[in-house]
Design a protein around this motif. Sequence first.
Motif, PDB file in Angstrom:
ATOM      1  N   HIS A 137       0.824  -1.210   0.000  1.00 19.74           N
ATOM      2  CA  HIS A 137       0.000   0.000   0.000  1.00 19.74           C
ATOM      3  C   HIS A 137       0.857   1.258   0.000  1.00 19.74           C
ATOM      4  O   HIS A 137       0.609   2.200  -0.766  1.00 19.74           O
ATOM      5  N   TRP A 188      -6.209  -1.839   3.955  1.00 16.76           N
ATOM      6  CA  TRP A 188      -7.158  -1.482   2.900  1.00 16.76           C
ATOM      7  C   TRP A 188      -8.478  -0.957   3.468  1.00 16.76           C
ATOM      8  O   TRP A 188      -9.104  -0.074   2.871  1.00 16.76           O
ATOM      9  N   ALA A 189      -8.901  -1.463   4.622  1.00 17.04           N
ATOM     10  CA  ALA A 189     -10.148  -0.968   5.227  1.00 17.04           C
ATOM     11  C   ALA A 189     -10.017   0.487   5.668  1.00 17.04           C
ATOM     12  O   ALA A 189     -11.021   1.198   5.751  1.00 17.04           O
ATOM     13  N   CYS A 193     -10.414   2.509   2.066  1.00 20.37           N
ATOM     14  CA  CYS A 193     -11.479   2.227   1.097  1.00 20.37           C
ATOM     15  C   CYS A 193     -12.668   3.160   1.324  1.00 20.37           C
ATOM     16  O   CYS A 193     -12.718   3.912   2.295  1.00 20.37           O
ATOM     17  N   ASP A 194     -13.637   3.088   0.424  1.00 23.93           N
ATOM     18  CA  ASP A 194     -14.799   3.977   0.495  1.00 23.93           C
ATOM     19  C   ASP A 194     -15.634   3.739   1.751  1.00 23.93           C
ATOM     20  O   ASP A 194     -16.135   4.684   2.360  1.00 23.93           O
ATOM     21  N   ASP A 195     -15.810   2.472   2.115  1.00 25.00           N
ATOM     22  CA  ASP A 195     -16.647   2.129   3.267  1.00 25.00           C
ATOM     23  C   ASP A 195     -15.840   1.261   4.223  1.00 25.00           C
ATOM     24  O   ASP A 195     -15.808   0.032   4.087  1.00 25.00           O
ATOM     25  N   PRO A 196     -15.158   1.852   5.210  1.00 26.38           N
ATOM     26  CA  PRO A 196     -14.293   1.081   6.112  1.00 26.38           C
ATOM     27  C   PRO A 196     -15.013  -0.030   6.869  1.00 26.38           C
ATOM     28  O   PRO A 196     -14.383  -1.003   7.277  1.00 26.38           O
ATOM     29  N   SER A 235     -15.731  -3.839   0.676  1.00 20.36           N
ATOM     30  CA  SER A 235     -15.085  -2.623   0.199  1.00 20.36           C
ATOM     31  C   SER A 235     -13.570  -2.716   0.343  1.00 20.36           C
ATOM     32  O   SER A 235     -12.817  -2.294  -0.546  1.00 20.36           O
ATOM     33  N   ALA A 236     -13.103  -3.290   1.438  1.00 19.55           N
ATOM     34  CA  ALA A 236     -11.662  -3.467   1.638  1.00 19.55           C
ATOM     35  C   ALA A 236     -11.092  -4.436   0.614  1.00 19.55           C
ATOM     36  O   ALA A 236      -9.997  -4.219   0.078  1.00 19.55           O
ATOM     37  N   ARG A 247     -12.282  -4.985  -2.406  1.00 16.49           N
ATOM     38  CA  ARG A 247     -12.266  -4.293  -3.704  1.00 16.49           C
ATOM     39  C   ARG A 247     -11.072  -3.343  -3.799  1.00 16.49           C
ATOM     40  O   ARG A 247     -10.465  -3.212  -4.863  1.00 16.49           O
ATOM     41  N   GLU A 248     -10.747  -2.686  -2.678  1.00 18.94           N
ATOM     42  CA  GLU A 248      -9.617  -1.758  -2.702  1.00 18.94           C
ATOM     43  C   GLU A 248      -8.306  -2.500  -2.919  1.00 18.94           C
ATOM     44  O   GLU A 248      -7.466  -2.066  -3.706  1.00 18.94           O
ATOM     45  N   ARG A 304      -8.262  -3.614  -6.580  1.00 15.86           N
ATOM     46  CA  ARG A 304      -8.081  -2.467  -7.476  1.00 15.86           C
ATOM     47  C   ARG A 304      -6.630  -1.989  -7.488  1.00 15.86           C
ATOM     48  O   ARG A 304      -6.037  -1.783  -8.555  1.00 15.86           O
TER      49      ARG A 304
END
Length: 351
Positions: A281, A308-309, A312-315, A320-321, A323-324, A327
């Motif tokens: 990261h 990642w959490a 990301c958009d929604d911790p 969401s984590a 997907r991050e 990605r």
Amino acid sequence: MREARETAGLQDFAPVYHPAGFDQDLRAVLADVQLGRWLAARDLLARTGGDWALRTSRTQVLAAAAARTDAVEAWLSEEPGSADAVVMRARVAVERALQAHREGKPSLVVLEREAQQACLIAARRVPADPVPWVGLLALAQVDVGLQCPEHWREPWEKMLPAGPWGLLARVGERDPAGNREAFHRMMQFFYACPHTSVADAINFAQWAVSWAPVGSPLRMLPLYAYMESYWRHRQDGSLDPLQHRQWSREPVVHYVRRAFHGWKDRPAPCTSVVDLNYLAHALWAGHQYADAAKVFHVLDRYATRLPWAYVCDDPASAESAVREFVRVRAQCLTTTRSRGAAAPKHRLRFA
């Protein structure tokens, strides 16, 4: 078209989350412990011997699983003379106390006292083993009122914060290589104590890096501290919209490079998957995509929830984590492949 297909394939990548990480022997044993069985854990720890880094990581993961079963209690009942069983009892007791602390359970006082006693018994039983002292160090974060004098000692260096330095010294006497978990427990104390802060944890991490040898997991510590600072600002609403750029600015860049320099591209069983996720990261966030891709290659399919959490958009969403992670991994691998394909091809010339 081909590049688009490759990118789509990378985006479809399914990461693997497993507490054993690169430790394949631990993976098989962990399944038994989760079912309340202990024989395989006994044999694994016997084989681990005095490899303190491996013993520390294995007992930590085993305790997290065994805390939800009576496996260690059954082991002690069958083999009360087993030193490994005594150490694992301490590990499990610490894990249960920390869990009660996280959940705010009223049973914490009793569980904390039991864990302290279990660690002291294990320390007397196996005086050369750093693990019981790591357990006592882990319990320091529970003592937010600093009731135990051992949790508020003068630091080794004047510019560092007070804390459980005596306990860290006890670990260091037994594991002079620099026990990864012990140093992370110190940082967790600085996060939790009302008299210290994340800034103190950052100073501590920077100090550790100043003497940690190349390839030491202690070189990863600043990545955790800077990420914790980012997360806390995000939680309390004080996050600067440009704060994510810290990863491409000094002094953070310096510590990311120190972490990457000498990192193990052939992971050992005790290599932390979390460390490599934090390193990947930090490199990606600092636009060092080629180096981040190298870390992702070594990670293969192994992912962890953090960091990642935190970004990301929604911790609060596990998806969401995931997907991050997917990605960012795809971006790093795709960018590296694209640059490699764009490099000029030189023909061989013969004299």
